[in-house]
Design an enzyme around this catalytic site. Structure first.
Site, PDB file in Angstrom:
ATOM      1  CD  GLU A  17      27.115  19.328  61.741  1.00 21.24           C
ATOM      2  OE1 GLU A  17      26.474  19.762  62.727  1.00 21.24           O
ATOM      3  OE2 GLU A  17      26.987  18.174  61.309  1.00 21.24           O
TER       4      GLU A  17
ATOM      5  CG  ASP B 116      27.199  20.675  67.666  1.00 21.92           C
ATOM      6  OD1 ASP B 116      26.642  21.781  67.681  1.00 21.92           O
ATOM      7  OD2 ASP B 116      26.828  19.714  68.368  1.00 21.92           O
TER       8      ASP B 116
ATOM      9  CD  GLU C 280      27.484  23.381  64.300  1.00 25.88           C
ATOM     10  OE1 GLU C 280      26.850  23.768  65.288  1.00 25.88           O
ATOM     11  OE2 GLU C 280      27.130  22.383  63.616  1.00 25.88           O
TER      12      GLU C 280
END
Length: 223
Positions: free
Chosen positions: A43, A47, A119
């Site tokens: 994640e 991002d 993400e």
């Protein structure tokens, strides 16, 4: 750590190329399962992949837009809510791996969980397929949001608040630094500052308008 065949088919239908199944298994695994590896690290990576993909897209598609306007749209399009909306639209909640208690508590439909999963998938895509291929997936999944109104007409104070949060900064601080003029024509000067970023001032006929103008000027200067 092998994927369910239906999950693999789903991922490939989104445009990802699945080679190393444990990587994608990890991207879909919430910490509540107790597994040794969950989606947190992916994640973090995803991002950044999403941010660069959207920033490049907006830069190329909005050549006349000011930096502050681009930043406002970027922050809206990469927000947790936006990621969660995309995840819902593609049916991600059917493939998330959750512990029983988390699932019973409704985590499968949580903005936080779905946003993180989205993400994480992009992070896995970057590792497995490279940036260009993952950017193509982003352009496919975010097309409706980019073509829509996300981040186009947000109030300047809301945009600045989101910008500060998205950049891990303290919330903006507003203060009236000067009042001038007669009672029937008062002028307010407001300073808005973000810790370790900067400050700007703006003047208007009401405190509210001065705050909005200061927020807008801050985004144009620092956003």
């Amino acid at each position: 750590m092998r994927l369910d065949p239906a999950t693999r088919t789903w991922l490939e239908g989104l445009g990802f190329t699945v080679v190393h199944e444990p990587l994608w298994f990890e991207a879909l695994t919430h910490g509540s399962t107790g597994d040794a590896r969950d989606y947190d690290r992916l994640e973090f990576l995803g991002d950044r992949v999403l941010g660069l993909s959207i920033a490049e897209w907006l830069y190329g598609a909005s050549k006349a837009s000011a930096e502050g306007t681009l930043a406002q749209r970027l922050n809206a399009l990469v927000s947790r809510q936006s990621c969660a909306e995309v995840a819902r639209a593609i049916g991600a909640r059917e493939h998330v791996r959750l512990g029983k208690q988390a699932r019973d508590d409704g985590a499968a439909d949580s903005d936080n969980v779905l946003g993180d999963i989205m993400e994480a998938l992009l992070g896995a895509g970057f590792i497995e397929n490279g940036f260009d291929a993952t950017r193509d997936v982003v352009r496919s999944l975010w097309a409706e949001a980019v073509d829509g109104h996300a981040g186009r007409s947000k109030h300047p104070k809301s945009a600045l608040q989101e910008w500060a949060a998205g950049n891990q900064r303290k919330p903006p601080h507003y203060e009236v630094v000067e009042r001038s003029g007669p009672d029937h024509a008062m002028r307010f000067t407001v300073r808005v500052s973000v810790h370790k970023v900067g400050a700007v001032e703006a003047t208007a006929s009401s405190k509210r308008d001065a705050e909005a103008e200061a927020a807008k000027l801050f985004m144009e200067t620092y956003g």
